[in-house]
Design an enzyme around this catalytic site. Structure first.
Site, mmCIF file in Angstrom:
data_model
loop_
_atom_site.group_PDB
_atom_site.id
_atom_site.type_symbol
_atom_site.label_atom_id
_atom_site.label_comp_id
_atom_site.label_asym_id
_atom_site.label_seq_id
_atom_site.Cartn_x
_atom_site.Cartn_y
_atom_site.Cartn_z
ATOM 1 N N HIS A 59 -73.866 -44.103 -20.068
ATOM 2 C CA HIS A 59 -74.974 -45.052 -20.104
ATOM 3 C C HIS A 59 -74.608 -46.359 -19.408
ATOM 4 O O HIS A 59 -75.432 -46.953 -18.705
ATOM 5 C CB HIS A 59 -75.367 -45.318 -21.557
ATOM 6 C CG HIS A 59 -76.499 -46.268 -21.737
ATOM 7 N ND1 HIS A 59 -77.812 -45.914 -21.577
ATOM 8 C CD2 HIS A 59 -76.506 -47.594 -22.059
ATOM 9 C CE1 HIS A 59 -78.581 -46.950 -21.791
ATOM 10 N NE2 HIS A 59 -77.826 -47.986 -22.084
ATOM 11 N N HIS A 110 -85.002 -44.827 -22.773
ATOM 12 C CA HIS A 110 -84.567 -44.933 -24.166
ATOM 13 C C HIS A 110 -84.829 -43.590 -24.835
ATOM 14 O O HIS A 110 -85.537 -43.490 -25.834
ATOM 15 C CB HIS A 110 -85.300 -46.073 -24.882
ATOM 16 C CG HIS A 110 -84.381 -46.954 -25.657
ATOM 17 N ND1 HIS A 110 -84.573 -47.299 -26.967
ATOM 18 C CD2 HIS A 110 -83.212 -47.555 -25.314
ATOM 19 C CE1 HIS A 110 -83.605 -48.082 -27.393
ATOM 20 N NE2 HIS A 110 -82.758 -48.255 -26.396
#
Length: 788
Positions: A59, A110
């Site tokens: 990420h 997300h």
């Protein structure tokens, strides 16, 4: 509890080291844990372990993808002010009264949090993306939300519908309360998303070029002392481990990871941004001629934000974790450092300015009384060396070279092409085309998206020109108040059904469709963002899909060109890679690159919608119909198959068609325009009819005027790219001149009629005649069924 991970004691015992890392809840591999020891020349503290775990996560570090992105994607162009280097990209918008304005855009995902806690996950996605734009010194003016959910009629339908409803709720609650209009997005349902929904979020902002703020310690810190100030909610344990959570496979049951999902508060955020507290600080810094650095706290929390803002400027930092304002509970130092508590910012400001910054937040805007425990606190200082130093209760808990923390780690992943035994279905042309059309219209992927966007406030801020559902792109006019007629168009696109068959064309088609959609309102495609959603990059087949998708995106951006700059790519100025969208039972999402395109109109009064305007007007087709129904709604909904022949782009023809449409709208030749994509030409025509709430006009189309030698059902439902244009009376000659100049032919194949019917003919033969009311009923039925 031992505060050091004694990696050196596990020499030759990888199984035991892996168990210890798992016990700590970190996603570091044994190789990575030992790499940390090599860097530090000692065993790491637990705080250091968690910091590297976050910064080396997929990420944060893009450890599997960075080399591919650098290899393929074009990021520079004459209109680029800031490429994908910081929290958001910036392109030139307009010059007003001698001042150059920038259009700021950021695009993130997300996904994992939204699968576990849909409301909170989606809301914090919006919260993070608006912070990214705000931190550039910009005023946030719009958001958008491309969404992907599982099969609403499949074996997991109850969970899918719960997730879909929760995600929409989280988005509308947050953005509406914050006061930001939602002007675009899309939604897709497919069983490949059963275990991993996709929640992509986009934010737009505007800023004067001279007022851009950077997320780095300014050079002035070499001359005068700089403080580090943390602003916002009190730090708690929410989101701890969130960055590594977003970089792992989801288990079948993830309840124990709910702590990795942050908790949002849009009302506190409203006070911080939206031309309030943050803007007052920035204005005051400009008045005093102080350079400051500004960054939001997202993945990895304080540790990642602080190390990155220091490293980007070439400075070290020293932070006292005891000075971090936090919830009145005992928190371990690694939690204080790496928690992803929402609604927080980090500022680096000259020491003489620090007390005034505290006053603005804590007294002028009264943060402690808006949210209990919220405030601005001085937590450390900038160092004129390369040390990243964290202390807690007088002890050093992190002492690392700051660049080693932030530069991440790189992997050269193996790629292996997927060999698929695909074929085109053999079937007879349906006799009842009306029933076929109604069934496709009622499918959740084709039906009206009003059931979602009706929850969103599109009027707040008063800048809306085209709202969701009115055209292929949303349009706002953010500078009308200072006399500028400039308009901004935004579209988000991506078709996972194409990506599953051919990931290269899935990526390329996403770019082309996003650009077509922006062109349909009259805007010039000026910048792109990409959110690259794929499975586990450690699987060679998944990594091949990713590489192919990026190649397709890059080739489309390079070959469709920035209008007015031949052979200059449309720049990709922001984006995100989301890997590990795959469950431990082996269910991976279909390759899903989602592209957003921003377009600019010099005069928003020329903007166009897709609604049919006047009976008697001709409807012209651009783009041939080909046997390209692989991944189409027709195959999926009627035959239950995927097919093989996905739409492919002739880049030169696509570019010419996009340019021609933009010029035709600018010349006032068109009354409405709509691109051809999901569902094919007939669905596009139906949407042009039904977007008019009164639906008093109909249309009649003659398939014999479509020149390609193709069966009628395939002419209707082929998803080959193209446009339908409603031409104003007396404009045929001017229209022909425009498109002849680009070497493009247009075909008048249909006409707007006064009767409320859709009529389809093949010359003299009537193929279909159906009441608009029946079409409307089917079109509006699909989405409520999928979400409720």
């Amino acid at each position: 509890m031992e505060r050091i991970l004694r990696v050196s004691e596990f020499e030759g015992r990888d199984d035991e080291l892996a168990q210890e890392l798992a016990r700590l809840g970190v996603a570091l591999s044994c190789f990575e844990a030992r790499k940390i020891c090599q860097i530090l020349k000692r065993d790491p503290t637990l705080v250091e372990v968690y910091i590297f775990d976050a910064e080396w996560s997929e990420h944060c570090s893009y450890k599997s993808s960075r080399s591919t992105l650098k290899e393929f994607l074009p990021t520079s162009a004459p209109n680029v002010i800031l490429g994908p280097e910081e929290d958001a990209g910036i392109i030139e918008l307009v010059t007003v009264n001698g001042e150059r304005w920038g259009l700021v855009i950021s695009h993130e995902s997300h996904n994992h949090p939204s699968q576990v806690l849909p409301v909170e996950g989606a809301a914090t996605g919006i919260g993070g993306i608006v912070r990214d734009v705000d931190c550039m010194g910009a005023r946030v003016i719009a958001v958008a939300d491309p969404l992907r959910f599982g099969d609403p009629d499949g074996e997991n339908k109850e969970i899918t519908r719960w997730i879909a409803a929760g995600v929409v709720k989280g988005i509308w609650e947050y953005a509406n309360a914050l006061g930001i209009p939602n002007i675009g997005g899309d939604v897709c349902f497919d069983s490949s998303f059963d275990d991993n929904c996709l929640v992509n979020v986009v934010a737009l902002g505007i800023v004067k070029e001279k007022e851009i703020i950077h997320s780095r310690v300014p050079p002035l810190a070499r001359k005068i002392p700089y403080d580090i100030i943390l602003v916002g909610k009190p730090t708690d344990a929410s989101g701890f481990g969130g960055a590594s959570f977003a970089s792992t496979l989801l288990e079948g049951e993830e309840v124990e990871r709910m702590g990795a999902v942050q908790v949002h508060d849009p009302f506190l955020k409203n006070v911080l941004l939206m031309r309030k507290a943050n803007e007052q600080v920035l204005m005051r810094a400009r008045e005093l001629n102080y350079e400051i650095g500004f960054k939001d706290l997202g993945g990895g929390g304080l540790a990642c934000a602080s190390s990155e803002i220091g490293s980007a400027g070439g400075f070290g930092l020293e932070i006292e974790l005891d000075r971090v304002h936090r919830e009145p509970v005992e928190l371990r130092p690694e939690v204080i450092a790496c928690s992803e508590t929402q609604e927080r910012y980090l500022l680096v400001v000259p020491q003489p300015f620090s007390e005034e910054v505290l006053k603005i937040y804590n007294r002028d805007w009264d943060l402690p009384h808006i949210y209990e425990g919220a405030m601005a606190s001085i937590i450390g200082r900038v160092r004129d060396d390369d040390k990243y130093l964290l202390t807690y209760r007088g002890e050093v808990v992190c002492d690392c070279p700051i660049e080693e923390v932030t530069k991440g780690i790189r992997y050269d992943r193996e790629e292996r092409p997927i060999i698929q035994d695909l074929s085109e279905p053999k079937f007879e042309e349906p006799e009842d085309l009306a029933e076929v059309l109604l069934k496709i219209l009622a499918s959740p992927n084709i039906s009206s998206k009003e059931y979602i966007y009706r929850f969103y406030d599109t009027e707040v801020q008063g800048n809306a020109v085209i709202r969701p559902g009115e055209a292929d792109a949303g349009v706002i006019a953010p500078l009308d108040e200072i006399g500028s007629k400039v308009g901004i168009a935004l579209s988000c696109d991506g078709n996972p059904f194409y990506g599953k068959i051919d990931p290269y064309w899935g990526g390329a088609m996403a770019v082309a469709e996003a650009m077509r959609n922006v062109a349909c309102v009259g805007a010039v495609p000026s910048g792109l963002t990409d959110c690259l959603n794929y499975g586990n990059p450690e699987r060679p087949e998944a990594f091949w899909q990713f590489r192919q998708g990026v190649k397709g995106i890059a080739d489309a951006a390079k070959n469709l060109w920035l209008k007015g700059y031949p052979e200059t790519p449309v720049p990709i100025i922001s984006g995100n890679v989301s890997f590990y969208n795959e469950s431990t039972r082996g269910q991976a999402i279909s390759p899903s690159p989602i592209i957003c395109c921003v377009g600019i109109l010099e005069d928003y009064s020329k903007v166009l919608t897709m609604r049919l305007k006047e009976a008697g007007n001709e409807i012209h087709l651009i783009g041939g119909r080909f046997d390209e129904l692989g991944g189409s709604a027709y195959y999926r909904e009627i035959l239950g198959v995927t097919g093989k022949n996905v739409p492919k782009i002739n880049f030169a023809s696509e570019r010419a068609a996009i340019y021609g449409v933009i010029d035709a709208i600018d010349a006032g030749c068109l009354a409405s325009c709509h691109d051809i994509s999901d569902g094919g030409m007939i669905i596009s025509l139906v949407e042009m009819i039904l977007v008019n709430r009164q639906a008093r006009l109909g249309a009649e189309i003659d398939l014999s005027l479509v020149k390609q030698d193709l069966r009628n059902d395939k002419k209707l439902f082929s998803e080959s790219s193209g446009f339908l244009m409603e031409v104003r009376p007396g404009c045929n000659s001017r229209l022909s001149s425009i498109f002849d100049g680009y070497g493009i032919e247009t075909w008048p194949i249909a006409q707007v009629i006064a009767e409320p019917y859709l009529i389809v003919r093949d010359g003299d033969r009537l193929l279909l005649k159906i009441e608009i009311e029946r079409l409307c009923s089917a079109w509006k039925s699909g989405l409520p069924r999928a979400i409720r």
